[in-house]
Design an enzyme around this catalytic site. Structure first.
Site, PDB file in Angstrom:
ATOM      1  CD  GLU A  92      -0.118   3.876  -6.082  1.00 22.69           C
ATOM      2  OE1 GLU A  92      -0.568   3.766  -4.921  1.00 22.69           O
ATOM      3  OE2 GLU A  92       0.312   2.915  -6.741  1.00 22.69           O
TER       4      GLU A  92
ATOM      5  CG  ASP B  50       0.874  -1.221   4.391  1.00 29.38           C
ATOM      6  OD1 ASP B  50       0.660  -2.406   4.729  1.00 29.38           O
ATOM      7  OD2 ASP B  50       0.596  -0.785   3.262  1.00 29.38           O
TER       8      ASP B  50
ATOM      9  N   GLY C  87      -3.068   0.693  -0.071  1.00 34.16           N
ATOM     10  CA  GLY C  87      -4.406   0.453  -0.618  1.00 34.16           C
ATOM     11  C   GLY C  87      -4.868   1.638  -1.439  1.00 34.16           C
TER      12      GLY C  87
ATOM     13  CG  HIS D 286       7.094   2.102  -2.203  1.00 33.11           C
ATOM     14  ND1 HIS D 286       6.340   3.180  -1.775  1.00 33.11           N
ATOM     15  CD2 HIS D 286       6.186   1.177  -2.599  1.00 33.11           C
ATOM     16  CE1 HIS D 286       5.052   2.922  -1.915  1.00 33.11           C
ATOM     17  NE2 HIS D 286       4.929   1.699  -2.428  1.00 33.11           N
TER      18      HIS D 286
ATOM     19  CG  HIS E 231       3.563  -3.147  -1.343  1.00 29.96           C
ATOM     20  ND1 HIS E 231       2.738  -2.642  -0.368  1.00 29.96           N
ATOM     21  CD2 HIS E 231       3.845  -2.112  -2.172  1.00 29.96           C
ATOM     22  CE1 HIS E 231       2.513  -1.353  -0.611  1.00 29.96           C
ATOM     23  NE2 HIS E 231       3.166  -1.006  -1.702  1.00 29.96           N
TER      24      HIS E 231
ATOM     25  CG  HIS F 249       1.228   3.858  -0.554  1.00 26.33           C
ATOM     26  ND1 HIS F 249       1.740   3.094   0.451  1.00 26.33           N
ATOM     27  CD2 HIS F 249       1.448   3.159  -1.702  1.00 26.33           C
ATOM     28  CE1 HIS F 249       2.266   1.994  -0.069  1.00 26.33           C
ATOM     29  NE2 HIS F 249       2.105   2.007  -1.381  1.00 26.33           N
TER      30      HIS F 249
HETATM   31  N1  ADE Z   1      -0.362  -2.332  -2.157  1.00 25.44           N
HETATM   32  C1  ADE Z   1       0.451  -2.955  -3.001  1.00 25.44           C
HETATM   33  N2  ADE Z   1       0.845  -2.136  -3.966  1.00 25.44           N
HETATM   34  C2  ADE Z   1       0.268  -0.941  -3.718  1.00 25.44           C
HETATM   35  C3  ADE Z   1       0.293   0.308  -4.343  1.00 25.44           C
HETATM   36  N3  ADE Z   1       0.988   0.533  -5.462  1.00 25.44           N
HETATM   37  N4  ADE Z   1      -0.425   1.314  -3.827  1.00 25.44           N
HETATM   38  C4  ADE Z   1      -1.138   1.111  -2.716  1.00 25.44           C
HETATM   39  N5  ADE Z   1      -1.197  -0.049  -2.077  1.00 25.44           N
HETATM   40  C5  ADE Z   1      -0.498  -1.069  -2.569  1.00 25.44           C
HETATM   41 ZN    ZN Z   2       3.134   0.752  -2.783  1.00 23.55          ZN
END
Ligand code: ADE
Ligand code: ZN
Length: 336
Positions: free
Chosen positions: A200, A138, A170, A17, A19, A197
């Site tokens: 979170e 994504d 996002g 995970h 980005h 995701h």
């Molecule tokens: N894009 C980059 N980091 C992210 C995160 N932690 N949660 C959701 N989207 C993201």
């Molecule tokens: Zn993420």
């Protein structure tokens, strides 16, 4: 264990995970900012460090989007990919699944060919450095079903080498997972793995939705699962891995301290925990730092650390032979 650093380094690691935009090193971000004075991203190192102090999750996303907006062509993408690969090689990370958000880059005006060429060139350099990279494309959830449709169409039309999964990132607040069901259904039918995701920044109901409506094979973060015992049991019984990113959750102020991070409860419940960085330079972390923080806070011995590394290998979309090679190497470290 007195100092687990050497052991953590020796573990052949996998990152599931991270980005691409969020992996841009500080020097790269500074160089981009100097080329794009209108972006709002500081050109001074100390100011950039302050810029990367996040008030909350929405503030983090604004900063992330500002960095993203500076990327214009294949050279920028290649610079990010090779910078990430160098950093992964330095930490003895052998394989990473890297999240890319094509819809946002195309919306910012980057031609598709520039994006794809930059990814392919960067990936070839990573291989030379001993790091194998795979892609997750994504959906930027805040942009709604249109982004879902376009991301799916792009993924299936282009299907670049190394593309293994389909994600959703996002904000979660106000972005129900279920609106993306048709795109995840089609992505899975086409052989892409589902890795949204969820949990979170919102509660366990989002994780349920990711599992039930999007067929999540792994959950990005999933930290709020600890609030729902039935969900936690479901995740454990079905062996659905969680891509836990402890420092990310601290830096976006979702969790107050590492001691209070749900990863301790997740481990105790027998969940398949994998450790990850999310957006490492933005959060001032590395994969080795995540292993170290969890080991020291929750008292993991070498066997516990090796289990985390093995979890990530098994939860990855590497083929069986590559998984077996890494698992065997991890096993030799714990039996020496
Ligand atoms: N894009 C980059 N980091 C992210 C995160 N932690 N949660 C959701 N989207 C993201
Ligand atoms: Zn993420």
């Amino acid at each position: 264990m007195s100092d687990p650093r050497a052991f953590i380094h020796a573990l052949p690691k996998v990152e599931l995970h991270v980005h691409l935009v969020g992996s841009a090193g500080v020097d790269t971000v500074l160089a981009l900012a100097r080329r794009h004075p209108g972006s709002g991203v500081p050109t001074d190192r100390a100011e950039l460090a302050r810029f990367f102090e996040f008030r909350d999750f929405p503030h983090f996303l604004k900063v992330y989007w500002a960095v993203q907006s500076m990327l214009v062509d294949r050279h920028d993408i290649r610079t990010l990919v090779t910078g990430l690969a160098r950093e992964l090689a330095r930490q003895n990370v052998r394989y990473a699944e890297v999240t890319v958000t094509p819809y946002n880059h195309l919306l910012d005006g980057m031609p598709a060919d520039e994006l794809l060429t930059g990814l392919a060139e960067g990936r070839a350099t990573a291989t030379d450095l001993g790091v194998s990279l795979a892609w997750c494309f994504d959906i930027p959830g805040e942009k709604g079903p249109e982004a879902g449709r376009e991301t799916l169409a792009f993924a299936l039309r282009e299907r670049p080498e190394g593309l293994v999964s389909f994600g959703l990132g996002g904000p979660e607040v106000g972005v129900p997972r279920a609106q993306f069901t048709p795109y995840f259904d089609q992505a899975r039918e086409a052989g892409l793995h589902s890795v949204p995701h969820a949990g979170e920044t919102t509660g366990p109901e989002t994780i349920w939705s990711a599992v039930r409506d999007l067929g999540a094979e792994r959950v990005g973060h999933g930290t709020s699962a600890t609030e729902d015992p039935a969900l936690l049991t479901h995740l454990v019984e079905h062996g659905i891995p969680l891509e836990v990113c402890p420092t990310s959750n601290l830096r976006t102020r979702q969790v107050e301290s590492i001691e209070k991070h749900p990863v301790g409860l997740l481990l105790a419940a027998g969940a398949v925990v994998t450790l990850n960085t999310d957006d490492p330079p933005m959060f001032g972390t590395t994969l080795e730092a995540e292993y170290l923080a969890v080991a020291t806070t929750f008292g993991l011995d070498p066997a516990g650390l090796a289990r985390l590394a093995s979890n990530a290998v098994r939860a990855s979309f590497l083929d069986a032979a590559a998984q077996a090679t890494l698992l065997a190497e991890i096993a030799t470290l714990t039996t020496e």
